[in-house]
Design a protein around this motif. Structure first.
Motif, PDB file in Angstrom:
ATOM      1  N   THR A 201       0.857  -1.184   0.000  1.00  0.00           N
ATOM      2  CA  THR A 201       0.000   0.000   0.000  1.00  0.00           C
ATOM      3  C   THR A 201       0.893   1.233   0.000  1.00  0.00           C
ATOM      4  OG1 THR A 201      -1.662  -1.194   1.290  1.00  0.00           O
ATOM      5  CG2 THR A 201      -1.854   1.202   1.197  1.00  0.00           C
ATOM      6  N   GLN A 202       0.572   2.197  -0.865  1.00  0.00           N
ATOM      7  CA  GLN A 202       1.416   3.382  -0.980  1.00  0.00           C
ATOM      8  C   GLN A 202       0.560   4.635  -1.063  1.00  0.00           C
ATOM      9  OE1 GLN A 202       4.600   2.933  -4.125  1.00  0.00           O
ATOM     10  NE2 GLN A 202       3.323   1.171  -4.625  1.00  0.00           N
ATOM     11  N   ILE A 203       1.084   5.720  -0.532  1.00  0.00           N
ATOM     12  CA  ILE A 203       0.514   7.045  -0.745  1.00  0.00           C
ATOM     13  C   ILE A 203       1.684   8.008  -0.953  1.00  0.00           C
ATOM     14  CG2 ILE A 203       0.360   7.561   1.738  1.00  0.00           C
ATOM     15  CD1 ILE A 203      -2.198   9.178   1.007  1.00  0.00           C
ATOM     16  N   ARG A 204       1.507   8.922  -1.894  1.00  0.00           N
ATOM     17  CA  ARG A 204       2.626   9.784  -2.297  1.00  0.00           C
ATOM     18  C   ARG A 204       2.072  11.139  -2.728  1.00  0.00           C
ATOM     19  NH1 ARG A 204       7.597   9.613  -5.480  1.00  0.00           N
ATOM     20  NH2 ARG A 204       7.433  11.003  -7.279  1.00  0.00           N
ATOM     21  N   THR A 205       2.745  12.207  -2.313  1.00  0.00           N
ATOM     22  CA  THR A 205       2.353  13.556  -2.705  1.00  0.00           C
ATOM     23  C   THR A 205       3.598  14.366  -3.055  1.00  0.00           C
ATOM     24  OG1 THR A 205       0.389  13.531  -1.283  1.00  0.00           O
ATOM     25  CG2 THR A 205       1.181  15.674  -2.005  1.00  0.00           C
ATOM     26  N   VAL A 206       3.513  15.063  -4.183  1.00  0.00           N
ATOM     27  CA  VAL A 206       4.603  15.930  -4.630  1.00  0.00           C
ATOM     28  C   VAL A 206       4.030  17.309  -4.935  1.00  0.00           C
ATOM     29  CG1 VAL A 206       6.463  16.281  -6.295  1.00  0.00           C
ATOM     30  CG2 VAL A 206       5.779  13.955  -5.669  1.00  0.00           C
ATOM     31  N   PHE A 207       4.636  18.354  -4.374  1.00  0.00           N
ATOM     32  CA  PHE A 207       4.276  19.735  -4.684  1.00  0.00           C
ATOM     33  C   PHE A 207       5.358  20.338  -5.577  1.00  0.00           C
ATOM     34  CE2 PHE A 207       1.990  19.045  -0.708  1.00  0.00           C
ATOM     35  CZ  PHE A 207       0.741  19.582  -1.015  1.00  0.00           C
ATOM     36  N   ASP A 208       4.919  21.124  -6.546  1.00  0.00           N
ATOM     37  CA  ASP A 208       5.818  21.874  -7.417  1.00  0.00           C
ATOM     38  C   ASP A 208       5.579  23.360  -7.201  1.00  0.00           C
ATOM     39  OD1 ASP A 208       6.497  19.429  -8.410  1.00  0.00           O
ATOM     40  OD2 ASP A 208       5.525  19.687 -10.357  1.00  0.00           O
ATOM     41  N   LYS A 209       6.656  24.115  -7.075  1.00  0.00           N
ATOM     42  CA  LYS A 209       6.548  25.579  -6.980  1.00  0.00           C
ATOM     43  C   LYS A 209       7.487  26.205  -7.986  1.00  0.00           C
ATOM     44  CE  LYS A 209       5.290  29.601  -5.329  1.00  0.00           C
ATOM     45  NZ  LYS A 209       5.763  30.429  -6.461  1.00  0.00           N
ATOM     46  N   ARG A 210       6.901  26.943  -8.926  1.00  0.00           N
ATOM     47  CA  ARG A 210       7.720  27.605  -9.934  1.00  0.00           C
ATOM     48  C   ARG A 210       8.462  28.776  -9.309  1.00  0.00           C
ATOM     49  NH1 ARG A 210       8.013  27.715 -15.505  1.00  0.00           N
ATOM     50  NH2 ARG A 210       6.307  26.212 -15.653  1.00  0.00           N
ATOM     51  N   LEU A 211       9.756  28.812  -9.588  1.00  0.00           N
ATOM     52  CA  LEU A 211      10.592  29.918  -9.130  1.00  0.00           C
ATOM     53  C   LEU A 211      10.675  30.938 -10.260  1.00  0.00           C
ATOM     54  CD1 LEU A 211      13.365  27.725  -7.459  1.00  0.00           C
ATOM     55  CD2 LEU A 211      11.316  28.679  -6.395  1.00  0.00           C
ATOM     56  N   SER A 212      11.706  31.714 -10.312  1.00  0.00           N
ATOM     57  CA  SER A 212      11.855  32.679 -11.397  1.00  0.00           C
ATOM     58  C   SER A 212      12.083  31.944 -12.712  1.00  0.00           C
ATOM     59  CB  SER A 212      13.038  33.612 -11.114  1.00  0.00           C
ATOM     60  OG  SER A 212      14.238  32.871 -11.009  1.00  0.00           O
TER      61      SER A 212
END
Length: 737
Positions: free
Chosen positions: A399-410
């Motif tokens: 069983t797996q759970i995964r979260t990735v956030f992306d934040k654009r820089l300049s």
């Protein structure tokens, strides 16, 4: 009066001309290269000019005092400069910095082959490429084996990369790892992958140095991204002597959601009646596979759900290597259930989220029996023969759970960060003795894609992992650099550390006594590509640490080590020969490791020093037929017979197999049958009927060895594939011209 007016006009004109001030200069980039066509204007006025072919501009203005002059050009950052306009001409020069854009920016290419629409310059294998690779029989891993870095191992399933075992390569679907990506197999016979190439729009085959967003793969990662919404609704059907199947994909009228279902039944009875097999199958290989999907477009993203179920049953007999009359009977029944749901969303203000959940359970019921000539179970007075009798029932859940956030820089620089949690449960009953393993595995990771200029980029990341079953943690830094050397050409450098838990069969006795196995990767590559050609060369060095040693007393420890180093070359060309698409790959591998029962550092039995593949595809539009050839070659692999000597093993016998040769052929004929679009496929492996030997099995005393060969020298396939609603024939034509 007329003379007075002329005089007055002359005076006024002279005054106006004297009031205008000339502004001139040049426009170049930060490297001193001329920028033609740049716009240079006085801000908030109508006065300005355009740079010419040598970068020079000149114009006049009526403006006075402190002003701002603006220089801009497509693909470059706008530059403003302060000037003071009085009575003297002004010279001002501009140096524009190139704008970093996704289309022009360099990308890190060392250690990975990418396929998909997002990065066409790096595209290597599309779905159509996989389907038309001769000898691959539409299996993703079989097609990937034609790329440099992959080994031609035919006696067991898996992807062996750069001296690594199959266990050291992991497959990921939409970010989550797949626990059992291959169908159940029997000893000395490889099985194919569970997943159809039609499921995926993007593929990354990492031969090393992969992203910090992924882990628990010591050597390689095969990262697959599933398709989004289909273009339109369709129905499909397939028919052959091996498999029959049907499927339906329905797209909503508003084109914001879709659902689909597929079923395939495989039975090799008819095929085995025509093509004799070396093993004696008392249960012909039989497979049931079904899958379903649901996809829905959200406000600024996508939710995708995929589920699949597979059941198989295989039973075969072979002569027992320790007897002239006895037989080894092996049977396996497998049930596999896999589920994956993912959600991607653009949150605004430069933020994105990608989260996923997966659950899989795999059950194996297997036994091996010593049987007499009448095919009934028997026992002997020899313990080494009777010990071959066993039964095993095993269940593996993940069983797996995964979260990735992306934040654009300049610019287009982005930072990724997130975490994942795995819960693994294994329950194995071996000869009525139960073994249970439970692991809570957690990881945190962060990685930044930094684009300094269009010519220079860096990927810097790190990964933290903790496993409860071995009670150990690790921190893995990873760094990549890429530099564009010329238009269409670039170099990349990669360094990274990679960890992996030991295999389950080492953890049953005393898991906390073991730690992570580790590999350190160093890569450098050069790639030059255009729309129709790709050249790629890569050198690598990989150092192994803390490999598992298995001495005769069955007390395991992390004292093993080793290395792998080599050079790989890839060339794909759709330009030189009209209508012909081909690629050529070559790998040189120097690798040794001390692990398992190896008494010292030895070249592993699954690693060949030289490996090469040539794939050729030709589509003839006049007859709507594609002809495909694949030739694969590998030098002989080592084999060993180890004998226990106290608390270590000695080598009793060793050698190398003969070189591996395999020429595969397939053709695809496109036609129509009634209202359906049809593709007729025919293929054969090992056209030249080469004697393929993968290794040797030894008897108990080591006085006799038997070659490991395929069940039959060749495999033949003829199938009919029908579709209603989508004409895939034109895609095949367009992609092969």
């Amino acid at each position: 009066m007329k003379k007075f007016i002329i005089f007055l006009t002359t005076i006024l004109t002279s005054t106006v001309l004297l009031a205008q001030i000339r502004i001139s200069g040049s426009v170049k980039d930060t490297k001193g290269r001329i920028i033609a066509g740049a716009s240079v204007v006085v801000k908030d006025s109508y006065d300005g000019g355009i740079s010419d072919s040598v970068g020079y501009f000149s114009f006049k203005t009526f403006e006075k005092g402190n002003q701002v002059v603006v220089a801009k050009s497509t693909g470059y950052k706008t530059v403003e400069t302060q000037i003071t306009i009085s009575s003297e001409a002004i010279v001002t020069n501009f140096n524009l910095k190139e704008e970093v854009t996704e289309l022009k920016a360099v990308t890190v290419t060392a250690g990975s082959f990418e396929a998909g629409d997002r990065k066409k310059a790096s595209t290597v294998l599309s779905t159509l490429d996989i389907l038309t690779t001769a000898g691959g029989n539409a299996d993703i891993v079989a097609a990937v084996k034609t790329l440099p870095g992959a080994q031609q191992v035919g006696e067991q399933e898996g992807l062996f990369v750069r001296g690594g075992t199959a266990y050291e390569t992991k497959q990921f679907i939409d970010g989550t790892v797949v626990n059992n990506p291959f169908n159940a197999s029997v000893p000395d016979i490889a099985s194919r992958g569970r997943f159809s190439p039609f499921l995926f729009k993007g593929t990354v085959f990492s031969t090393g140095g992969y992203s910090a967003l992924y882990g628990q793969a010591l050597s390689s990662a095969l990262i697959l991204e599933s398709i989004d919404l289909p273009d339109q609704s369709q129905a499909t059907a397939s028919l052959s002597a091996v498999v029959v199947g049907a499927g339906l994909q329905e797209l909503a009228k508003n084109k914001k959601s879709s659902w689909g279902i597929n079923y395939n039944y495989t039975n090799l009875a008819a095929y085995f009646a025509l093509v004799k097999q070396k093993p004696d199958y008392f249960h012909i290989p039989e497979f049931h596979t079904t899958d379903a999907n649901f996809r829905i477009k959200t406000k600024a993203g996508m939710i995708k759900f995929y589920t699949s179920y597979g059941a198989s049953n295989i039973g075969l007999r072979r002569p027992d290597i320790d007897s002239l009359i006895l037989k080894d009977a092996f049977s396996i029944k497998n049930h596999n259930f896999y589920n994956n749901i993912s959600w991607k969303e653009n949150l605004g203000n430069g933020w994105k989220v990608n989260t996923g959940f997966s659950f899989s359970t795999n059950r194996d019921e297997l036994y091996q029996q010593i049987q007499n000539p009448s095919n009934t179970p028997t026992t002997t007075s020899y313990s080494w023969i009777d010990s071959k009798n066993f039964t095993t029932n095993s269940r593996q859940d993940l069983t797996q759970i995964r979260t990735v956030f992306d934040k654009r820089l300049s610019g287009i620089s982005v930072v990724h960060f997130g975490g994942e949690y795995w819960y693994g449960y294994t329950n194995t009953n071996y000869n009525n003795t139960n073994y249970i393993l439970k692991d809570n595995f957690a990881a945190l990771f962060s990685e930044a894609d930094l684009y300094i200029t269009n010519d220079l980029a860096a990927k810097v990341g790190a990964r933290f992992e903790n496993s409860s079953i071995i009670n150990k943690s690790n921190i893995a830094p990873r760094i990549s650099l890429a530099y564009k050397t010329s238009p269409g050409a670039q170099m990349s450098l990669v360094y990274g550390e990679f960890y992996q838990k030991p295999e389950n069969n080492y953890l049953y006795s005393n898991p906390t006594a073991l730690g992570y196995i580790k590999a350190t990767h160093y890569l450098i590559n050069y790639i030059k590509t255009n729309a129709l050609q790709t050249f790629r060369a890569e050198a690598f060095y990989k150092k192994y640490h803390n490999l598992i040693i298995t001495p005769p007393n069955n007390i395991y420890y992390n004292y093993g080590d080793g290395y792998a180093q080599g050079l790989e070359i890839f060339w794909r060309d759709k330009k030189t020969f009209k209508g012909l698409d081909y690629w050529l790959s070559y790998s040189f591998l120097d690798t040794k490791r001390q692990f398992n029962n190896y008494p010292s550092q030895l070249q592993t039995t699954f690693a060949a020093t030289h490996t090469a593949s040539l794939v050729v595809k030709k589509f003839i539009t006049k007859i709507n037929t594609g002809f495909n050839f694949t030739y694969s070659y590998a030098t002989g692999r080592p084999y060993y017979d180890f004998i226990a000597n106290g608390n270590k093993y000695d080598i009793k016998d060793q050698g190398k197999t003969k070189d591996y040769n395999n020429l595969g052929f397939s053709l695809n004929y496109l036609t129509k049958l009634g209202k359906s679009y049809a593709v007729i496929v025919a293929s054969v492996t090992n056209v030249l009927n080469s004697d393929q030997i993968y290794g040797y099995n030894y008897n108990y005393s080591g006085t006799y060895k038997e070659a490991i060969r395929p069940p039959a020298p060749q495999f033949y396939f003829i199938g009919l594939f029908l579709s209603w609603g989508v004409d895939k024939r034109q895609d095949a034509i367009n992609n092969n011209l």
